[in-house]
Design an enzyme around this catalytic site. Structure first.
Site, PDB file in Angstrom:
ATOM      1  CG  ASP A  48      -9.851 -43.985 -37.113  1.00 28.73           C
ATOM      2  OD1 ASP A  48      -9.507 -45.158 -37.338  1.00 28.73           O
ATOM      3  OD2 ASP A  48      -9.056 -43.020 -37.188  1.00 28.73           O
ATOM      4  CE1 TYR A 106      -4.892 -39.092 -32.488  1.00 29.59           C
ATOM      5  CE2 TYR A 106      -5.542 -36.854 -31.961  1.00 29.59           C
ATOM      6  CZ  TYR A 106      -5.765 -38.038 -32.633  1.00 29.59           C
ATOM      7  OH  TYR A 106      -6.860 -38.155 -33.453  1.00 29.59           O
ATOM      8  CE  LYS A 117     -12.076 -40.003 -37.648  1.00 29.75           C
ATOM      9  NZ  LYS A 117     -11.128 -39.803 -38.755  1.00 29.75           N
ATOM     10  CG  ASP A 147     -12.161 -40.260 -42.043  1.00 30.33           C
ATOM     11  OD1 ASP A 147     -11.746 -41.188 -42.757  1.00 30.33           O
ATOM     12  OD2 ASP A 147     -11.403 -39.474 -41.422  1.00 30.33           O
ATOM     13  CD  GLU A 195     -11.212 -37.514 -44.135  1.00 32.14           C
ATOM     14  OE1 GLU A 195     -12.046 -36.579 -44.169  1.00 32.14           O
ATOM     15  OE2 GLU A 195     -10.341 -37.593 -43.258  1.00 32.14           O
ATOM     16  CD  GLU A 239      -6.411 -38.822 -42.478  1.00 29.42           C
ATOM     17  OE1 GLU A 239      -7.556 -38.403 -42.667  1.00 29.42           O
ATOM     18  OE2 GLU A 239      -6.004 -39.180 -41.369  1.00 29.42           O
ATOM     19  CG  ASP A 264      -0.881 -34.685 -42.532  1.00 28.90           C
ATOM     20  OD1 ASP A 264      -1.741 -35.053 -41.729  1.00 28.90           O
ATOM     21  OD2 ASP A 264       0.291 -34.410 -42.193  1.00 28.90           O
ATOM     22  CG  HIS A 282      -5.559 -35.029 -41.909  1.00 25.57           C
ATOM     23  ND1 HIS A 282      -4.344 -35.295 -41.329  1.00 25.57           N
ATOM     24  CD2 HIS A 282      -6.492 -35.632 -41.139  1.00 25.57           C
ATOM     25  CE1 HIS A 282      -4.534 -36.050 -40.258  1.00 25.57           C
ATOM     26  NE2 HIS A 282      -5.820 -36.267 -40.111  1.00 25.57           N
TER      27      HIS A 282
HETATM   28 MG    MG Z   1      -9.411 -38.760 -41.862  1.00 19.92          MG
END
Ligand code: MG
Length: 435
Positions: free
Chosen positions: A25, A33, A219, A247, A273, A299, A322, A349
């Site tokens: 993003d 991750y 995004k 977002d 967002e 989030e 979150d 989220h």
């Molecule tokens: Mg987001």
């Protein structure tokens, strides 16, 4: 004799997702991750699982934060009641010296969340119930006693929370039946990562609609002309009836958000967002007041106090909890109660590593026992990395199925843990992962 917690393993788990720009993003162009993953073992052979989600570098810092909380868990009785779980939450968020590192924000607070969530996973597994059902079986009094009302009572008192929960109590059984039958609405962010080309965006948006999703997310925030082009393309692909949220991942100042959204608004984005800093309560209020697109955030909101202010200031149309940023189930319960008090829908989220698995339980509990509503509520879904969990989230026809397995769906497959352990696991030993 009552069982005790005897083992506390912390693992640094990372997935090389940056290779394919999954999750990219405007602020996070190349995430790997990751999860700082906690396994609790007990003297009678059971186990509980929890984690923090991060996007790569720094995962070892969060793992160290979790490890700092070891003395509050190891050697203590296994939590098996609401009162025990309230005590775990209080203990890990009120260490007088660790508190200096926050207070109640950042790495130590996320670490506390992993410990609290692992305790919930453990307790629910031992009770033979998924966390959403375990929570939904507690009395309003037990639920209120889970919440730390310090700093909240000017917006929500324990008595008001009790009233909210008692009002929802008579409908719990009926809503549980509906949930088991119909599931809980999801939306998907899979088509919209900034690093994907047009062909991939179109293909994934088409697939999302065919799969039954009624909302997707794109995004935005890196380049206005590109955002307009991609939003038009997405709108052309999905038609007028599918909601398209956008977002910005905190990319803008307030004035910039207003200018950017004035250009995007004609393409009917469903919400914007994280338009700006997650700490900027008044900034969100100004964005909401200054343009027509609904505002969503949460989030990266550090704790219940900032959520309280966002609601008091009328700064958000949607609260995005979150599961793994605040101090676990207990603090998210406080936030669900605040949102119910202010009448603002919670649209959690998810994505990342295991966030869908966790947060579905909180949304379903909210429906059964707190807000009592699924109207205008959707849980984010991203179709990545679920195969590493023993009880993966299941989304069918655009809806999360209610989990049936005991616990918080938080357990990773042992072989996935071994393969992705950083830096020594086999996944990180090949030349294409030089970091
Ligand atoms: Mg987001």
């Amino acid at each position: 004799m009552r069982a005790t917690v005897t083992g506390f393993e912390v693992h640094d788990i990372r997935f090389p997702t940056s290779e394919r720009l999954d999750g990219s993003d405007a602020m996070n162009p190349d995430p790997d991750y990751s999860a700082a993953y906690l396994v609790l073992h007990t003297s009678d052979g059971s186990a509980g699982y929890g984690f923090c989600f991060t996007i790569g570098r720094g995962n070892e810092v969060v793992a160290a934060g979790i490890d700092a909380l070891r003395p509050y868990v190891v050697g203590r009785p296994v939590p098996c009641t609401a009162a025990d779980l309230a005590a775990v939450h209080r203990a890990v968020t009120h260490d007088s010296q660790l508190r200096w590192l926050g207070p109640e924000k950042g790495v130590m607070h996320m670490a506390a969340g992993a410990v609290v969530n692992a305790a919930w996973d453990l307790a629910a597994r031992r009770a033979g119930a998924p966390v959403w059902r375990y929570l939904s079986g507690m009395t309003p009094e037990e639920l209120v006693a889970l919440v730390d009302f310090r700093y909240l009572s000017d917006a929500l008192t324990p008595d008001e929370a009790l009233d909210i929960l008692r009002a929802a109590e008579p409908g719990r059984a009926e809503r549980t039946r509906k949930l088991l039958r119909e599931g809980y609405p999801a939306y998907t962010s899979s088509p919209g990562w900034l690093g994907y080309d047009d062909a991939k965006l179109v293909r994934l948006a088409e697939r999302a609609v065919a799969d039954g999703f009624r909302q997707i997310k794109l995004k935005v925030g890196a380049d206005l002309d590109e955002d307009v082009r991609r939003l038009r393309l997405a709108r052309k692909t999905v038609g007028p009836d599918i909601r398209i949220a956008v977002d910005a991942n905190q990319r803008w100042d307030v004035g910039e958000a207003l200018r950017w959204l004035a250009v995007l608004a004609p393409y009917d984005p469903y919400w914007i967002e994280e338009p700006t800093s997650p700490d900027d309560v008044l900034g969100h209020a100004a964005v909401r007041a200054g343009q027509p697109v609904r505002v969503a955030t949460g989030e990266h909101v550090a704790n219940r106090v900032v959520f309280k202010q966002l609601l008091q200031a009328g700064a958000v149309d949607f609260v995005q909890i979150d599961a793994a940023r605040v101090a676990g189930v207990n603090e998210n319960l406080a936030i669900l109660l605040l949102a119910a008090k202010f009448g603002v829908p919670v649209c959690p989220h998810a994505g990342g590593v295991g966030l869908c698995e966790l947060v579905q339980h909180l949304a379903m509990f909210d429906y059964v026992a707190v807000s009592g509503s699924r109207e205008d509520r959707v849980v984010e879904y991203v179709d990545h990395l679920h195969e590493h969990f023993t009880d993966p989230a299941v989304v069918v026809a655009g809806r999360y199925r209610a989990p049936g397995a005991p616990g918080f769906s938080a357990r990773m497959r042992p072989e996935s843990v071994a393969a992705h352990t950083y830096p020594d696991g086999p996944v990180w030993q090949t030349p294409k992962h030089p970091s």
